[in-house]
Design an enzyme around this catalytic site. Structure first.
Site, PDB file in Angstrom:
ATOM      1  N   ASP A  33      59.902  35.010  55.628  1.00 16.71           N
ATOM      2  CA  ASP A  33      60.458  35.028  56.981  1.00 16.71           C
ATOM      3  C   ASP A  33      61.846  35.634  56.910  1.00 16.71           C
ATOM      4  OD1 ASP A  33      59.530  33.379  59.720  1.00 16.71           O
ATOM      5  OD2 ASP A  33      61.643  33.970  59.645  1.00 16.71           O
ATOM      6  N   GLU A  67      47.432  24.328  68.648  1.00 18.46           N
ATOM      7  CA  GLU A  67      48.560  23.491  68.257  1.00 18.46           C
ATOM      8  C   GLU A  67      48.147  22.027  68.379  1.00 18.46           C
ATOM      9  OE1 GLU A  67      52.222  24.429  70.220  1.00 18.46           O
ATOM     10  OE2 GLU A  67      51.969  26.563  69.823  1.00 18.46           O
ATOM     11  N   CYS A  73      50.228  30.576  74.162  1.00 18.45           N
ATOM     12  CA  CYS A  73      49.128  31.551  74.014  1.00 18.45           C
ATOM     13  C   CYS A  73      48.473  31.942  75.329  1.00 18.45           C
ATOM     14  CB  CYS A  73      48.068  30.996  73.074  1.00 18.45           C
ATOM     15  SG  CYS A  73      48.659  30.882  71.385  1.00 18.45           S
TER      16      CYS A  73
HETATM   17  C1  UDX Z   1      44.880  28.012  72.530  1.00 18.74           C
HETATM   18  C2  UDX Z   1      43.441  28.229  72.024  1.00 18.74           C
HETATM   19  O1  UDX Z   1      42.685  27.013  72.233  1.00 18.74           O
HETATM   20  C3  UDX Z   1      43.434  28.617  70.564  1.00 18.74           C
HETATM   21  O2  UDX Z   1      42.098  28.890  70.137  1.00 18.74           O
HETATM   22  C4  UDX Z   1      44.315  29.853  70.385  1.00 18.74           C
HETATM   23  O3  UDX Z   1      44.384  30.201  69.016  1.00 18.74           O
HETATM   24  C5  UDX Z   1      45.714  29.625  70.932  1.00 18.74           C
HETATM   25  O4  UDX Z   1      45.628  29.200  72.297  1.00 18.74           O
HETATM   26  P1  UDX Z   1      46.730  26.064  72.322  1.00 18.74           P
HETATM   27  O5  UDX Z   1      47.580  26.910  73.227  1.00 18.74           O
HETATM   28  O6  UDX Z   1      47.339  25.480  71.089  1.00 18.74           O
HETATM   29  O7  UDX Z   1      45.450  26.907  71.813  1.00 18.74           O
HETATM   30  O8  UDX Z   1      46.200  24.835  73.176  1.00 18.74           O
HETATM   31  P2  UDX Z   1      44.848  24.403  73.911  1.00 18.74           P
HETATM   32  O9  UDX Z   1      44.406  23.105  73.348  1.00 18.74           O
HETATM   33  O10 UDX Z   1      43.846  25.473  73.974  1.00 18.74           O
HETATM   34  O11 UDX Z   1      45.396  24.110  75.397  1.00 18.74           O
HETATM   35  C6  UDX Z   1      46.004  25.133  76.176  1.00 18.74           C
HETATM   36  C7  UDX Z   1      46.406  24.625  77.538  1.00 18.74           C
HETATM   37  O12 UDX Z   1      45.267  24.364  78.353  1.00 18.74           O
HETATM   38  C8  UDX Z   1      47.204  23.325  77.529  1.00 18.74           C
HETATM   39  O13 UDX Z   1      48.259  23.435  78.462  1.00 18.74           O
HETATM   40  C9  UDX Z   1      46.220  22.258  77.974  1.00 18.74           C
HETATM   41  O14 UDX Z   1      46.843  21.208  78.635  1.00 18.74           O
HETATM   42  C10 UDX Z   1      45.337  23.059  78.919  1.00 18.74           C
HETATM   43  N1  UDX Z   1      43.957  22.545  79.033  1.00 18.74           N
HETATM   44  C11 UDX Z   1      43.116  22.601  77.960  1.00 18.74           C
HETATM   45  C12 UDX Z   1      43.493  22.072  80.255  1.00 18.74           C
HETATM   46  O15 UDX Z   1      44.236  22.042  81.255  1.00 18.74           O
HETATM   47  N2  UDX Z   1      42.190  21.655  80.348  1.00 18.74           N
HETATM   48  C13 UDX Z   1      41.326  21.690  79.295  1.00 18.74           C
HETATM   49  O16 UDX Z   1      40.157  21.310  79.476  1.00 18.74           O
HETATM   50  C14 UDX Z   1      41.803  22.174  78.065  1.00 18.74           C
END
Ligand code: UDX
Length: 440
Positions: free
Chosen positions: A30, A158, A263
């Site tokens: 890094d 995450e 993401c």
């Molecule tokens: C996401 C993807 O899941 C992952 O595969 C990719 O590599 C990176 O982006 P992440 O951003 O870590 O991962 O979180 P994730 O668990 O997917 O949730 C994303 C958002 O969606 C959160 O704000 C969560 O609260 C929301 N969410 C998720 C909902 O509102 N409803 C759901 O049913 C699922």
């Protein structure tokens, strides 16, 4: 195998550590000396369950090391991953300048005597970035250097990154060259997961298309939730009924305040921009974004309807992180909502099991906000409880205690965490998303 990860952020650090855990020798690079300093002391700059222990164990086993030197990384790793940020530009398209810089730096450190190197893009990038990486490395590397370029997108979430990395649903390897592919297949041999081999362009597209589809699922159920609300139906039952169809599945059908994080918001914008650049505008994704943005406004309207005005109201806010099991507040709906409520004159006492520190540092929250170490202490004398993040400890809260501490027994549940029966028993007035309210 000997591998190098350039960029020790979320994706780089977690994937490097997991590669070490399965037996590879990993060098994490890094350019931020403070970050490397922290890692060398055995401390982790992010909160991710299980990661700190794995880092310590693998450093102790001599399989994981940290450096600021790209030269050292290129010398040590036969497979070199690029895992640097790809932030959005103001128009939504992806800023690829970190990828370009790292590709150039790798090229300048390559030497024919080091032997063949595989350069792997792990960052989320627009389709055709692999071509650009190849072109750049070719241009800046000395004569006689041999290398291959591969796309290997990362799908970790995450909060459960370690498990997602060690037990992935699938491994996608995009390669247009058999030698590079051979290295990647060997690298992933210790993992028990299906490996999908594609060309580079398809692998790059899989990442954006997968994240956009998941975001679409969330916006879909949120739009259904609003219809449920208007019709007096229960979105939790509807989601269960839809999800029992194996072709659809129950996952990612949790209605709530919409998606946030580092993401989805960025990747959906990027995919929209990519589709436009390619002359195939993806209007459906604009609707996904619109529904997502409206979800928070609709919820705030619901609170306004009951409180009338925010001015001089004390709000207990449960949740600051963009989702459970993380301290990350990037694009957090909880933070955006706090900003609106503060802007309209509310005072907020916020509680979050992990994200108070990050919210203070990065949340840009101005106004009458304070933070409680204990989620129940946040409730004392509040006019309402607003639940914004799906932490399991909120779902199992002692509702008698909640009722006792609130000044007025109003609960707005932006993540449908509470059981309406329990809420009724505790004599709370309850407003969830897409389900009947429990009032009076
Ligand atoms: C996401 C993807 O899941 C992952 O595969 C990719 O590599 C990176 O982006 P992440 O951003 O870590 O991962 O979180 P994730 O668990 O997917 O949730 C994303 C958002 O969606 C959160 O704000 C969560 O609260 C929301 N969410 C998720 C909902 O509102 N409803 C759901 O049913 C699922």
């Amino acid at each position: 195998m000997k591998i190098t990860i350039i960029g020790s952020g979320y994706v780089g650090l977690t994937s490097g550590t997991c590669f070490a855990e399965v037996g590879h020798h990993v060098t994490c690079v890094d350019n931020n000396p403070e970050k490397i300093e922290t890692l060398l002391k055995g401390e982790i700059p992010i909160y991710e369950p299980g990661l700190a222990e794995l880092v310590q164990q693998n450093v102790a086993a001599g399989r994981l090391k940290f450096t600021t030197s790209t030269e050292e990384g290129v010398r040590d790793g036969e497979v070199i991953f690029i895992a640097v940020p790809t932030p959005p530009q103001p128009d939504g398209s992806v800023d690829l300048s970190f990828i370009e810089k790292v590709a150039r730096e790798i090229a300048q450190c390559l030497k024919p005597e080091l032997g063949y190197r595989v350069i792997v893009d792990k960052s989320t990038v627009p389709v055709k970035t692999g071509d650009k990486v190849k072109q750049t490395v070719r241009r800046y590397a000395p004569e006689g250097v041999e290398f291959g370029v591969v796309s290997n997108p990362e799908f970790l979430r995450e909060g459960c990154a370690v498990d997602d990395l060690l037990n992935p649903d699938r491994i996608v390897i995009g390669s247009n060259d058999d030698k590079a592919l051979g290295y990647m297949q060997k690298l992933y041999e210790p993992f028990v997961a299906p490996v999908l081999v594609t060309d580079i362009n398809s692998a790059e597209l899989i990442k954006h298309a997968a994240n956009s589809f998941l975001a679409l699922k969330i916006s879909y159920i949120n739009a259904v939730a609003n219809i449920c609300e208007a019709a007096g139906a229960d979105v939790e039952k509807v989601a269960e009924g839809i999800g029992m169809d194996k072709r659809i599945g129950r996952q990612f059908l949790n209605a709530g305040l919409g998606y946030g994080g580092s993401c989805f918001p960025k990747d959906i914008k990027a995919f929209i921009a990519i589709s436009e650049t390619l002359g195939q505008p993806f209007g459906l994704l604009k609707e996904v974004e619109r529904i997502n943005a409206d979800q928070m406004n609709h919820f705030l309207d619901k609170i306004r309807e009951k409180l009338w005005v925010f001015r001089e109201k004390k709000i207990a806010l449960w949740g600051l992180a963009f989702k459970q099991n993380t301290d990350d507040v990037r694009e957090s709906v909880a933070i955006k909502m706090a900003r609106v409520m503060l802007g309209e004159g509310a005072s907020i006492v916020a509680a979050d099991p992990q994200a108070v520190g990050t919210a203070k540092r990065f949340g840009n929250l101005e106004g009458d906000i304070s933070y409680a170490d204990d989620m129940y202490a946040a409730l004392d004398g509040a006019d309402a409880l607003v639940i914004a993040t799906e932490w399991p400890q909120f779902a199992t809260a002692d509702l008698e205690e909640v009722a006792k501490r609130l000044r007025t027994p109003l609960v707005f549940d932006g993540r449908n965490l509470l059981d309406p029966e329990d809420v009724k028993a505790a004599k709370l007035e309850y407003y969830p998303i897409g389900r009947p309210a429990v009032a009076g």
